[in-house]
Design a protein around this motif. Structure first.
Motif, PDB file in Angstrom:
ATOM      1  N   THR A  41     -45.085 -14.006  96.987  1.00 17.74           N
ATOM      2  CA  THR A  41     -44.981 -13.315  95.697  1.00 17.74           C
ATOM      3  C   THR A  41     -43.666 -13.638  94.997  1.00 17.74           C
ATOM      4  O   THR A  41     -43.612 -13.831  93.776  1.00 17.74           O
ATOM      5  N   THR A  77     -50.597  -7.867  99.318  1.00 18.45           N
ATOM      6  CA  THR A  77     -49.484  -8.659  98.795  1.00 18.45           C
ATOM      7  C   THR A  77     -49.474 -10.047  99.435  1.00 18.45           C
ATOM      8  O   THR A  77     -49.444 -10.161 100.669  1.00 18.45           O
ATOM      9  N   GLY A 112     -52.667  -9.914  94.220  1.00 18.88           N
ATOM     10  CA  GLY A 112     -53.143  -9.996  95.591  1.00 18.88           C
ATOM     11  C   GLY A 112     -53.352 -11.389  96.111  1.00 18.88           C
ATOM     12  O   GLY A 112     -52.821 -12.375  95.595  1.00 18.88           O
TER      13      GLY A 112
END
Length: 242
Positions: free
Chosen positions: A22, A18, A31
């Motif tokens: 994000t 992650t 990713g």
């Protein structure tokens, strides 16, 4: 390496990691981007691209350890990463060395004490029954690898001392040109990370040839006997202190 297994593994882990932003923006791809992983690992984007595409299949232990840290790999994943590199070797490992009958007779004479014969890299080539009972190694045939395993801290009350001494012994053997010791150092730089590399890189003295170690509830005094021959094997004898 068959089918670029290393590159596929690194890319899969990168895409499964992650990114820190994000919530701030939507991404077309999952990713981490290559640039983000490269920054975390301290390598260039170009080099990471070559690794993922399989055009470079011989990364150093330092690079692999940095990637493992950047991807937050678990211990088992680090071992898997090392095995992907090891699988690229087409050379069959040599068989166990043959020990002289007199060396085996010496071990037998040391029963019921703990004793073993070690290679320069720390492989247990032969040992007494008492050594098997209290060493904690079970199916692990190498003292250095065991010292940096998940079970070592529970087995060694003075783990820091043991870890320093085992790393120093491996460094001394590798510096003298022992290929097995150098290969094990490469392996542990990946599977054990900085717990090993910090000690290995800072080793400034030879490991002690006599002293004391605690294995579980056992306080042992040990002596090191260097055996004659070109293989530079050593016999370690451990005696219980009461």
């Amino acid at each position: 390496m068959a089918d670029n297994a290393l590159g596929r593994f690194v890319r899969a882990r990168r895409e499964a990691t992650t990114p820190p932003d994000t919530a701030a923006q939507r991404r077309r791809t999952p990713g981490l981007r290559r640039g983000e992983l490269a920054d975390r690992a301290g390598i260039s984007v170009e080099y990471l691209t070559r690794l993922e595409r399989g055009t470079d299949r011989s990364p150093s232990g330092q690079v692999l350890a940095s990637l493992a840290d950047a991807l937050a790999l678990t211990t088992h994943e680090r071992v898997h990463l090392y095995r992907l590199i090891k699988a690229d070797s087409t050379c069959a490992p040599p068989g166990p060395p043959q020990l002289r009958p007199t060396v085996l007779m010496t071990l037998e004479a040391l029963e019921p004490n703990a004793a073993c014969v070690l290679s320069p890299a720390g492989d247990v080539l032969a040992c007494t029954e008492r050594f098997r009972e209290i060493s904690g190694l079970d199916d692990e045939p190498n003292l250095v690898r065991f010292a940096f395993s998940q079970d070592a801290k529970a087995h060694y009350p003075d783990w820091d001392q043991i870890a320093n001494d085992r790393a120093a012994a491996l460094r001394a053997a590798a510096d003298l040109g022992d290929h097995a010791a150098a290969a094990l150092a490469f392996e542990l730089s990946i599977t054990a990370g900085t717990a090993f590399t910090d000690r290995y890189n800072s080793a400034a003295s030879l490991p002690p040839t006599t002293g004391t170690e605690r294995w579980g509830p056992h306080l042992l005094v040990f002596e090191t006997l260097h055996l004659a021959g070109e293989a530079e094997h050593r016999l370690m004898a451990y005696f219980s202190q009461h």
